[in-house]
Design a protein around this motif. Structure first.
Motif, PDB file in Angstrom:
ATOM      1  N   UNK A   1      -7.644 -10.387  12.874  1.00 45.93           N
ATOM      2  CA  UNK A   1      -8.307  -9.115  13.193  1.00 45.93           C
ATOM      3  C   UNK A   1      -7.281  -7.992  13.330  1.00 45.93           C
ATOM      4  N   UNK A   2      -6.184  -8.290  14.033  1.00 45.62           N
ATOM      5  CA  UNK A   2      -5.089  -7.308  14.152  1.00 45.62           C
ATOM      6  C   UNK A   2      -4.602  -6.907  12.757  1.00 45.62           C
ATOM      7  N   UNK A   3      -4.447  -7.918  11.896  1.00 47.67           N
ATOM      8  CA  UNK A   3      -3.956  -7.682  10.539  1.00 47.67           C
ATOM      9  C   UNK A   3      -4.883  -6.741   9.767  1.00 47.67           C
ATOM     10  N   UNK A   4      -6.186  -6.966   9.882  1.00 44.49           N
ATOM     11  CA  UNK A   4      -7.159  -6.083   9.218  1.00 44.49           C
ATOM     12  C   UNK A   4      -6.972  -4.651   9.724  1.00 44.49           C
ATOM     13  N   UNK A   5      -6.775  -4.518  11.031  1.00 45.92           N
ATOM     14  CA  UNK A   5      -6.552  -3.192  11.621  1.00 45.92           C
ATOM     15  C   UNK A   5      -5.320  -2.505  11.029  1.00 45.92           C
ATOM     16  N   UNK A   6      -4.257  -3.276  10.822  1.00 48.75           N
ATOM     17  CA  UNK A   6      -3.029  -2.712  10.240  1.00 48.75           C
ATOM     18  C   UNK A   6      -3.271  -2.198   8.822  1.00 48.75           C
ATOM     19  N   UNK A   7      -4.016  -2.970   8.045  1.00 47.57           N
ATOM     20  CA  UNK A   7      -4.302  -2.572   6.657  1.00 47.57           C
ATOM     21  C   UNK A   7      -5.137  -1.284   6.650  1.00 47.57           C
ATOM     22  N   UNK A   8      -6.190  -1.244   7.464  1.00 51.71           N
ATOM     23  CA  UNK A   8      -7.050  -0.055   7.479  1.00 51.71           C
ATOM     24  C   UNK A   8      -6.286   1.163   7.998  1.00 51.71           C
ATOM     25  N   UNK A   9      -5.439   0.946   9.008  1.00 50.86           N
ATOM     26  CA  UNK A   9      -4.669   2.052   9.576  1.00 50.86           C
ATOM     27  C   UNK A   9      -3.697   2.622   8.532  1.00 50.86           C
ATOM     28  N   UNK A  10      -3.110   1.737   7.746  1.00 50.25           N
ATOM     29  CA  UNK A  10      -2.189   2.190   6.688  1.00 50.25           C
ATOM     30  C   UNK A  10      -2.945   3.033   5.655  1.00 50.25           C
ATOM     31  N   UNK A  11      -4.149   2.619   5.317  1.00 47.41           N
ATOM     32  CA  UNK A  11      -4.954   3.399   4.367  1.00 47.41           C
ATOM     33  C   UNK A  11      -5.281   4.779   4.940  1.00 47.41           C
ATOM     34  N   UNK A  12      -5.628   4.804   6.240  1.00 46.65           N
ATOM     35  CA  UNK A  12      -5.943   6.095   6.877  1.00 46.65           C
ATOM     36  C   UNK A  12      -4.709   6.996   6.887  1.00 46.65           C
ATOM     37  N   UNK A  13      -3.590   6.407   7.264  1.00 47.80           N
ATOM     38  CA  UNK A  13      -2.345   7.159   7.413  1.00 47.80           C
ATOM     39  C   UNK A  13      -1.938   7.851   6.115  1.00 47.80           C
ATOM     40  N   UNK A  14      -2.196   7.202   5.002  1.00 47.76           N
ATOM     41  CA  UNK A  14      -1.825   7.776   3.711  1.00 47.76           C
ATOM     42  C   UNK A  14      -3.005   8.475   3.021  1.00 47.76           C
ATOM     43  N   UNK A  15      -4.038   8.778   3.805  1.00 46.91           N
ATOM     44  CA  UNK A  15      -5.230   9.476   3.286  1.00 46.91           C
ATOM     45  C   UNK A  15      -5.866   8.762   2.096  1.00 46.91           C
ATOM     46  N   UNK A  16      -5.830   7.458   2.139  1.00 44.34           N
ATOM     47  CA  UNK A  16      -6.435   6.677   1.059  1.00 44.34           C
ATOM     48  C   UNK A  16      -7.794   6.114   1.462  1.00 44.34           C
ATOM     49  N   UNK A  17      -8.169   6.347   2.728  1.00 43.52           N
ATOM     50  CA  UNK A  17      -9.401   5.706   3.218  1.00 43.52           C
ATOM     51  C   UNK A  17     -10.649   6.129   2.454  1.00 43.52           C
TER      52      UNK A  17
ATOM     53  N   UNK B   1       0.852  -1.210   0.000  1.00 44.25           N
ATOM     54  CA  UNK B   1       0.000   0.000   0.000  1.00 44.25           C
ATOM     55  C   UNK B   1       0.879   1.249   0.000  1.00 44.25           C
ATOM     56  N   UNK B   2       1.897   1.230   0.860  1.00 38.44           N
ATOM     57  CA  UNK B   2       2.798   2.383   0.969  1.00 38.44           C
ATOM     58  C   UNK B   2       3.490   2.660  -0.375  1.00 38.44           C
ATOM     59  N   UNK B   3       3.964   1.598  -1.006  1.00 35.45           N
ATOM     60  CA  UNK B   3       4.705   1.767  -2.268  1.00 35.45           C
ATOM     61  C   UNK B   3       3.814   2.205  -3.425  1.00 35.45           C
ATOM     62  N   UNK B   4       2.532   1.904  -3.333  1.00 35.21           N
ATOM     63  CA  UNK B   4       1.656   2.197  -4.475  1.00 35.21           C
ATOM     64  C   UNK B   4       0.607   3.246  -4.154  1.00 35.21           C
ATOM     65  N   UNK B   5       0.870   4.053  -3.140  1.00 39.21           N
ATOM     66  CA  UNK B   5      -0.152   5.017  -2.724  1.00 39.21           C
ATOM     67  C   UNK B   5      -0.428   6.091  -3.773  1.00 39.21           C
ATOM     68  N   UNK B   6       0.487   6.273  -4.723  1.00 42.67           N
ATOM     69  CA  UNK B   6       0.312   7.303  -5.755  1.00 42.67           C
ATOM     70  C   UNK B   6      -0.436   6.791  -6.981  1.00 42.67           C
ATOM     71  N   UNK B   7      -0.764   5.500  -7.027  1.00 48.34           N
ATOM     72  CA  UNK B   7      -1.480   4.991  -8.198  1.00 48.34           C
ATOM     73  C   UNK B   7      -2.596   4.068  -7.719  1.00 48.34           C
ATOM     74  N   UNK B   8      -3.606   3.835  -8.543  1.00 46.46           N
ATOM     75  CA  UNK B   8      -4.653   2.916  -8.095  1.00 46.46           C
ATOM     76  C   UNK B   8      -4.099   1.513  -7.917  1.00 46.46           C
ATOM     77  N   UNK B   9      -4.570   0.826  -6.886  1.00 44.98           N
ATOM     78  CA  UNK B   9      -4.071  -0.536  -6.658  1.00 44.98           C
ATOM     79  C   UNK B   9      -5.184  -1.495  -6.300  1.00 44.98           C
TER      80      UNK B   9
END
Ligand code: MG
Length: 464
Positions: free
Chosen positions: A257-273, A213-221
């Motif tokens: 469940x923890x893993x899902x939280x990490x994915x969603x948090x990463x999306x929030x952090x990069x304003x992709x949510x 997610x971090x590496x591809x935040x500038x393009x649709x993924x």
């Protein structure tokens, strides 16, 4: 001169407007797919002792789908349907003899199939598969041959490649050790670890997903994340050992469940949510024959391997802040196969028109409206076992869960009203012959027009 200047202004304005439209990125799509998770195994779906705060929050911020189905009650056909938007019998990723692919299987998902990843890649998406594939482990069938730029995970189930001198039968599962199953961990087409260390696998899938997610935040993924657990044998990381009141199975779910939280948090952090659709669901119901190492279908009947509701109805949460109404619940009939048409709509591309699809666009449902799916077909291999139309479900055949020592098959039509009786406990066949007649006619029309493809699951690698 003035008019030329005016014209220039108009042209420049329209270029910049077009530029703005292009700059608005196509939304990202993330599919998190558990393996053998039961309908009743999440806090937000009613489990009393498995703690799933991240999925519960995902549901509070998004939508719970309470009548969302997989296309088959076992791994391989279920995954093939998700990838192609088609019933497994249309692409041959099913069989009446071998229910899934094995390490000696010679084939996999046919090249002629257009996977969701191939379609999104052609629309400019970066694509990754992280987790269990199970659509062919030989090079022509791996994720990297099916539209994924990269792959990290195990190519088939975590209970395959069993080492000869493990404890007999199910004994090996009650106290599982990594070395009992010589399952490979792959990066793209290479085996990088064998046996895969399954105690760290959920954590490593998560780290891979976060990096992607971090590496591809500038393009649709498009991120497809099929966890290899909670399929038995059960493994979890040290941090989760003994954490759940539900025992080992609960620990495994709490790590996911923890893993899902990490994915969603990463999306929030990069304003992709606000520009990402995330769907969490499972490939089939709980593997009940494994006692407390299998999950629970909650109020639904039976589990993995069967076409009772517990085998195919999955605990599903969709999340897209700003697009999906927060805290909403939909009981519209929907399916993993629908992710295909939904992804096409989101990416702004046309569906293939040279093949039969079994996919509807979920966006009307996800934005709080009604869906287009009235009928659902329950297959076991090539056999149509049951049909649902509206609230009515009729079974042509039933069979107890996968692996039962003495499966019972009977050809009595059974009829249930799922809105009233989701547990399929009160047979209304005698009371409603007119419904039996109607559903039989719909099933007949479907079967008369369906063109089953030859099975890809029965061919084995020739021994030297
Ligand atoms: Mg499964």
């Amino acid at each position: 001169m003035n008019s030329i200047r005016k014209l220039l202004v108009v042209i420049l304005a329209s270029i910049s407007m077009t530029g703005f439209a292009v700059a608005k990125q196509q939304p990202n799509i993330v599919v998190i797919f558990a393996d053998d998770l039961g309908y009743g195994d999440l806090g937000c779906f009613g489990h009393p002792t498995i703690a799933t705060p991240e999925l519960d929050r995902m549901a509070q911020e998004g939508m719970k789908l309470t009548q969302f189905y997989s296309a088959a009650p076992v791994c391989t056909p279920s995954r093939a349907a998700l990838m192609t938007g088609r019933l497994p019998m249309r692409n041959g990723m099913c069989s009446n003899k071998r229910r899934v692919l094995f390490p000696d299987s010679a084939l996999g998902i046919p090249e002629a199939e257009l996977t969701i990843a191939e379609q999104l890649k052609s629309a400019g998406y970066a694509t990754a598969c992280i987790g269990k594939w199970h659509l062919g482990h030989l090079p022509p069938y791996l994720p990297t041959s099916n539209g994924f730029d990269s792959y990290f995970g195990i190519p088939y189930s975590n209970d395959m490649d069993r080492v000869a001198d493990t404890p007999k039968g199910r004994e090996a599962f009650w106290n599982p050790k990594v070395e009992y199953w010589n399952v490979p961990l792959m990066r793209n087409e290479e085996i990088i670890e064998r046996p895969a260390n399954q105690t760290t696998i959920t954590r490593r899938y998560t780290e891979e997903a976060v990096s992607f997610i971090r590496e591809h935040k500038e393009q649709p993924f498009f991120l497809y994340m099929p966890h290899s657990l909670p399929h038995v044998p059960l493994f979890r990381g040290k941090k989760f050992a003994g954490k759940s009141r539900r025992g080992l199975y609960g620990d495994v779910i709490e790590e996911i469940d923890w893993s899902v939280g990490q994915v969603l948090e990463t999306l929030r952090k990069h304003n992709l949510d606000d520009n990402t659709l995330v769907i969490f669901t499972s490939d089939n119901g709980p593997w009940l024959i494994f006692n407390d190492h299998g999950g629970s279908a909650g109020l639904l009947r039976d589990g993995k391997g069967s076409t009772w509701e517990g085998g195919m109805r999955e605990p599903t949460v969709a999340w897209w802040p700003g697009t999906i109404p927060a805290g909403s619940v939909s009981a519209e009939i929907s399916s993993t196969m629908d992710i295909y048409a939904t992804a096409h709509d989101i990416a702004g591309i046309d569906l293939p028109n040279d093949r039969e699809l079994d996919s509807i666009n979920l966006m009307p449902i996800l934005t709080g409206g009604k869906g287009d799916r009235e009928t659902y077909f329950y297959y076991r291999g090539y056999r149509l076992m049951a049909i649902r139309h509206g609230s009515w479900k009729m079974h042509f055949m039933t069979q107890n869960a996968y692996g039962q020592p003495q499966p019972v098959t009977h050809e009595v039509p059974l009829l249930f009203n799922l809105d009233v009786d989701p547990s399929e406990s009160q047979n209304l066949a005698e009371k409603h012959p007119e419904i039996i007649e109607k559903l039989t006619a719909i099933a007949k029309e479907h079967m008369d027009s369906a063109e089953p493809a030859p099975s890809q699951l029965e061919t084995r690698i020739m021994a030297n």
